[in-house]
Structure formats: structure tokens, C-alpha cells
Design a protein around this motif. Structure first.
Motif, short mmCIF file in Angstrom:
data_model
loop_
_atom_site.label_atom_id
_atom_site.label_comp_id
_atom_site.label_asym_id
_atom_site.label_seq_id
_atom_site.Cartn_x
_atom_site.Cartn_y
_atom_site.Cartn_z
N ALA A 1 1.01 -1.26 0.13
CA ALA A 1 -0.28 0.02 -0.02
C ALA A 1 0.34 1.45 -0.32
O ALA A 1 0.75 2.19 -0.65
CB ALA A 1 -0.94 -0.07 0.96
N MET A 2 2.18 0.86 0.75
CA MET A 2 2.72 2.64 0.56
C MET A 2 2.94 2.53 -0.09
O MET A 2 4.20 3.61 -0.72
CB MET A 2 3.73 1.79 1.71
CG MET A 2 4.17 3.14 2.13
SD MET A 2 6.20 2.79 3.13
CE MET A 2 5.20 1.91 4.78
N ARG A 3 3.93 1.31 -1.33
CA ARG A 3 4.27 1.56 -2.01
C ARG A 3 3.61 2.05 -3.23
O ARG A 3 4.10 3.40 -4.58
CB ARG A 3 5.04 0.55 -2.99
CG ARG A 3 5.57 0.60 -4.54
CD ARG A 3 5.36 -0.95 -5.18
NE ARG A 3 3.84 -1.87 -5.22
CZ ARG A 3 3.90 -1.93 -6.39
NH1 ARG A 3 4.65 -1.11 -7.77
NH2 ARG A 3 2.57 -2.28 -6.71
N ARG A 4 2.40 1.51 -4.03
CA ARG A 4 1.35 2.45 -4.57
C ARG A 4 0.88 3.97 -3.94
O ARG A 4 0.94 4.49 -5.21
CB ARG A 4 -0.20 1.38 -4.24
CG ARG A 4 0.25 0.27 -4.76
CD ARG A 4 -1.12 -0.83 -4.63
NE ARG A 4 -1.44 -2.04 -5.13
CZ ARG A 4 -2.07 -3.27 -5.39
NH1 ARG A 4 -3.46 -2.98 -4.50
NH2 ARG A 4 -1.92 -4.22 -5.37
N ARG A 5 0.82 4.78 -2.98
CA ARG A 5 0.62 5.24 -2.28
C ARG A 5 2.11 6.37 -2.82
O ARG A 5 1.70 7.02 -3.60
CB ARG A 5 0.67 5.81 -1.56
CG ARG A 5 -0.01 6.79 -0.49
CD ARG A 5 0.46 7.28 0.85
NE ARG A 5 0.11 8.41 1.55
CZ ARG A 5 -0.27 9.16 2.82
NH1 ARG A 5 -0.36 8.49 3.76
NH2 ARG A 5 -0.41 10.14 3.09
N LEU A 6 3.02 5.02 -2.76
CA LEU A 6 4.15 6.65 -3.21
C LEU A 6 4.41 6.67 -4.77
O LEU A 6 5.04 7.17 -5.15
CB LEU A 6 5.89 5.70 -2.93
CG LEU A 6 6.75 5.89 -1.79
CD1 LEU A 6 7.19 4.90 -1.62
CD2 LEU A 6 6.50 7.56 -1.31
N LEU A 7 3.87 5.44 -5.62
CA LEU A 7 3.69 5.50 -6.91
C LEU A 7 3.02 6.47 -7.91
O LEU A 7 3.06 7.76 -8.22
CB LEU A 7 3.38 4.29 -7.40
CG LEU A 7 3.22 4.05 -8.90
CD1 LEU A 7 5.05 3.94 -9.47
CD2 LEU A 7 2.72 2.28 -9.30
N ASP A 8 1.21 6.78 -6.57
CA ASP A 8 0.44 7.90 -6.41
C ASP A 8 1.28 9.18 -6.48
O ASP A 8 1.21 10.39 -7.16
CB ASP A 8 -0.84 7.69 -5.80
CG ASP A 8 -1.92 6.78 -7.02
OD1 ASP A 8 -1.21 6.01 -7.92
OD2 ASP A 8 -2.29 5.89 -5.34
#
Length: 528
Positions: free
Chosen positions: A262-269
Motif C-alpha cells: 500500500a505504501m508503494r502504491r501511495r508513493l507511486l501515486d
């Protein structure tokens, strides 16, 4: 169908187990297995020890004492037979010794066979037959007078032989059974030893198997998922934000992996948003560069094209004022005065705007600046107004700082000029210039005892064109303090008004430090 549902429920419940629960269940299971094996091993050791004690303490001593009893009875028979044939007392010595040895052996056998009913029966049978032989034959022969062969020995020879043969048979039976019992105990000991060794080997094998299972379980359930999670996290932290984070293992590790994902996806966003913002900033920067270029063009126009017609308007207005003063009516003179004043103020306003726009753009030569020299030059430039106002200036020793000397000169000139200009009508101006070291900065201040600034206007005065008084009361363009703020911020400092200072105004600002302070200096009204 019910079995499938039950198995699915069981699998689902296990899927929610955390690492702690897996370790706890595994440890408890291993503890139960090891406890059971330890109990079994202890039982086998106790059994082997018990059989060994029985063999060493009961069976072998019982057989030895049975043989000792037989030897004692044979010695009695030998002595009685010799005494019966010869009548010599010396032959009774083996008989008497045999009786003593018999009593000792019987006492020991009764102690050893206290828990062996068959052994006690065989002993009783031997003692019964021995007693019959002793009563019917050995006792009478031993009581006969010595000196001549005993008649009763010859008379009862057959009876005595028959009784002793029966005794021999009873002793053989007793010894055979004791020997069989010892052999049985020996066999039991071998079996118990083999069982003990097998159980101990099994315990070692189970411990080894549990160790392998524990390490394999930790490898598959904890270390491998953690290693995979760490590798995925390092891949993402290395800049590959497209790399997915796959979680496996116990529930808590899967939850941790899900959080990292989830952190990775948020960073991606966030990166996508930042990239979009960067593009917008690039566009705004391009617009700003165009705007700055246009501003420079405007500054050029203002400094050249506007100045020339403004000078003509000012010059001809002043010419009209000098040539036709008093020749026209009062209102015409007033109008001409308005024109001259407006032209002069417009020229000053344009010059101030040009100076304001040049901060950080034209004058940008950062080097070491001696504030003593800068403030001295400023006081020279303001010497006329200082003398006219009767101002007394006291200043601390000023340091050397890093900055642009032209801009810093404008800064000090505006602050000191304001302290002189906004003086109180009832008292002579007293101006103090301060400088104190504050870490990597110099905290400077210019304070006066003038009319002061109300707290609600403490921020407003630093905004361009913001005036607190009319131009008739205090002349000026309203750009001075705005320029001071721009200069201090360009030098990486801050500026503000001290709300606790009274009476008058105290303006505090910071500059980058470069060298230590010098000794204090006090100046008079016209001193520099």
C-alpha cells in the motif's frame, strides 16, 4: 460435503495464524512430544535399573547362598559319616561348622526371598528335609560317645542315605529354580537394555527430526517470506516503484507486506502527482522567466523612456513656476505647484520602483561586507537630516557579514532614515544600532524613540506601497520597508518589529556571520 466444509474452515483459520501463534503451537507440540519421549525414556531407564538391582541384589546372591547352604549340608554329612565310622571327635568339626554356615545361609536366603513365594517354598522344602535327616540320623550319630565306631550309624546308614538323597534332590530343585530365575532376570535385563537403547535412539532421532522441522518451518514460514519481503522493499527503495511487493507466510507477515505494498502504491501515486506538479512548475517557471523578461523590459522602459518625458514635464512645470509666479492668479500658481510636486513624486516613485526591482537581480555580488564601513557611509549620506533633527546615534561594534554591499547599504539607509523621519515631536531622536551573535547569524536591530508602530500594523508596513500616514505628514513612497524585507530575505535572513519595545520602534533582522565582533563605539548627534 461436510468434510470439505470443515477442511476449508480449518485452512481458513490457519491462514489467519500469526508468526507468534505458529511459533507457540510449534513449541508446545515439540514440548509435548519431548515430554512424552522423556517420560518413556525415564521409564525404560528405571526398568533397566530395577532389573539390574534385582539381578545383582537378589537373584545372584540367592543362588550363591543356596550353593553355600548345599556346601554346609554336605560338610555336615561328611563329618557325620566320618565320625560314625571312626568315633573320633575331630570328624565332628566339619559338622559343627556346617551347622553354623547353614544358619547364616538360611538367614540370608530368607531376607533375599522375602518377595519370592516359590523361593521360600523351595527353601522350606530343603530345610524340612535337612531337619528330618538331622533328627533321624545326624543328630543321634553326633550325640553317640566317641572312641569307637558308632553302631547307630551302621544301623541307620540306609535310612540316612535315603534322607540325604532326598535333601540333595530338594537342593538341586531349589538351585535350578534360582538359576532359572537369575537367567530370566538376565534375559529381562537384556530386553530392558535393548528397549532403553531403542527409546534413547528414538528420542535422539525425534529431537533431530524436530530440529530439522523447526528450521525448515522457520525457513519456509518466516525467513523466506521475510527475505522476499526485504528484497521487494529494497527493490522499491532502490527506485523501482513499479515492482510489486508480494506477501506470504503467516498472517502478520502478510499484513506487513500488504502495508508495504500500500505504501508503494501511495508513493507511486505521489510520484505521479509530483511529476505532474513538476511539469506544471516547469510551465510556471517558463511563464515566470517570460514575466521577468517583460519586467526587465518594463524596467528599461521606465528607466529610459518614462524618465525623459517625466523630466520634461518636471522641468517645464518648474520653469512655468519660476517665470510666471505672481503673474497669474493664486489658483494658477497652486495648479503649477501641484504639477511640479506630482512630477517630482512620480520621478521618485519610479526611481524607488527601479531600486526595488533590482534587488537580487542587478546587485548580486556576494562577498564579505564590513558593516562598520557600510553604516559609516550611510551616516555620511544622512548627516544633514541627522544634524537637522538633533538625533543622537549609539551603535554597537558591527561585524563583517556575507552579502551584497550595495543592497546592505540600501537596507541600513532605509532603516536609519525612517528612525530619523518618524521622530516624535516632543523629544529629540535617540537611535541605537545593535548587533549580537546568534549561532551562525548576526542579529541586528535599529531602535528609536519615535512615534512607533501599532502592533496591528507590524506586518502591513513591510508590504509595498502600504503607508500609515499621509504624504503631507511624512513624505515617502511606501517602498522603503518592503525593500528592506526583500533585501534581508535575499540574504537568507528575516526582518520584523519587536512588539515589546517602547517608546518608538525597534526593527530586528538577521544576516549571515563571518567574523567576531569589535569593541563598542558611541557617537554623538553628527558623529559617524
Amino acid at each position: 460435503m461436510a468434510t470439505d466444509v470443515k477442511s476449508r474452515r480449518s485452512g481458513s483459520s490457519r491462514a489467519t495464524w500469526t508468526t507468534r501463534r505458529w511459533l507457540l503451537v510449534s513449541a508446545l507440540s515439540a514440548l509435548v512430544v519431548l515430554t512424552a519421549l522423556g517420560g518413556l525414556g525415564l521409564w525404560s531407564l528405571n526398568r533397566a535399573s530395577g532389573i539390574t538391582d534385582e539381578l545383582v541384589d537378589v537373584r545372584s546372591p540367592s543362588l550363591s547362598n543356596a550353593v553355600r547352604l548345599e556346601a554346609a549340608l554336605v560338610n555336615q554329612e561328611t563329618g557325620i559319616r566320618g565320625y560314625g565310622l571312626t568315633g573320633e571327635r575331630s570328624f565332628l568339626a566339619p559338622y559343627k561348622e556346617g551347622l553354623a554356615s547353614q544358619r547364616s545361609a538360611v538367614t540370608e536366603l530368607r531376607r533375599l526371598l522375602v518377595h519370592d513365594s516359590r523361593g521360600r517354598t523351595d527353601l522350606d522344602s530343603v530345610l524340612d528335609k535337612a531337619g528330618r535327616w538331622q533328627r533321624t540320623f545326624a543328630g543321634p550319630v553326633a550325640e553317640a560317645p566317641a572312641g569307637a565306631p558308632v553302631e547307630i550309624s551302621a544301623q541307620r546308614a540306609n535310612q540316612g542315605k535315603t534322607s540325604f538323597d532326598a535333601l540333595r534332590k530338594a537342593m538341586v530343585v531349589q538351585q535350578d529354580r534360582l538359576r532359572d530365575a537369575r537367567l530370566a532376570a538376565t534375559d529381562d535385563l537384556r530386553s530392558a537394555t535393548r528397549l532403553r537403547d531403542g527409546i534413547l535412539i528414538s528420542i535422539a532421532a525425534v529431537i533431530l527430526l524436530l530440529t530439522v522441522l523447526i528450521f525448515e518451518g522457520l525457513r519456509r514460514g518466516v525467513t523466506t517470506p521475510l527475505g522476499q519481503l526485504g528484497a521487494d522493499a529494497r527493490e522499491v527503495s532502490g527506485g523501482n516503484f513499479e515492482h510489486p511487493v508480494v506477501a506470504s507466510g503467516p498472517a502478520d507477515l502478510r499484513l506487513l507486506g500488504a502495508d508495504v505494498e500500500a505504501m508503494r502504491r501511495r508513493l507511486l501515486d505521489e510520484l505521479a502527482f509530483a511529476e505532474d506538479a513538476r511539469h506544471r512548475l516547469d510551465e510556471q517557471a517558463a511563464d515566470l522567466r517570460r514575466s521577468n523578461s517583460e519586467l526587465e523590459q518594463f524596467a528599461y522602459v521606465a528607466s529610459h523612456d518614462l524618465q525623459e518625458p517625466l523630466r520634461k514635464v518636471s522641468s517645464f512645470s518648474q520653469l512655468l513656476q519660476r517665470r510666471y509666479a505672481g503673474q497669474l492668479d493664486e489658483r494658477a500658481d497652486q495648479y503649477i505647484g501641484f504639477a511640479v510636486d506630482g512630477a517630482n513624486r512620480m520621478q521618485k516613485l519610479i526611481n524607488d520602483l527601479l531600486e526595488f526591482s533590482r534587488v537580487g537581480r542587478v546587485h548580486n555580488d556576494h562577498r564579505e561586507v564590513d558593516l562598520e564601513e557600510v553604516v559609516g557611509q550611510t551616516l555620511d549620506a544622512l548627516s544633514v537630516s541627522i544634524e537637522e533633527s538633533g538625533a543622537r546615534i549609539v551603535r554597537d561594534p558591527l561585524p563583517t557579514v556575507t552579502g551584497d554591499s550595495t543592497q546592505l547599504g540600501i537596507l541600513w539607509q532605509n532603516l536609519i532614515a525612517n528612525a530619523v523621519k518618524f521622530r516624535h515631536a516632543d523629544r529629540a531622536p535617540e537611535i541605537r544600532i545593535e548587533a549580537a551573535r546568534d549561532g551562525d547569524l548576526w542579529r541586528c536591530a535599529v531602535s528609536d524613540n519615535g512615534i512607533g508602530i501599532a502592533p496591528e500594523f507590524a506586518e502591513k508596513v513591510f508590504v509595498i506601497f502600504q503607508r500609515l500616514h499621509t504624504k503631507d505628514a511624512y513624505p515617502g513612497s511606501g517602498i522603503g520597508l518592503a525593500m528592506c524585507k526583500k533585501i534581508t530575505e535575499f540574504h537568507g535572513g528575516t526582518i520584523g518589529i519587536d512588539p515589546d519595545h517602547a517608546p518608538g520602534t525597534r526593527i530586528v533582522f538577521t544576516l549571515a556571520a563571518t567574523e567576531p565582533v569589535r569593541q563598542p563605539v558611541v557617537e554623538g548627534a553628527a558623529a559617524r
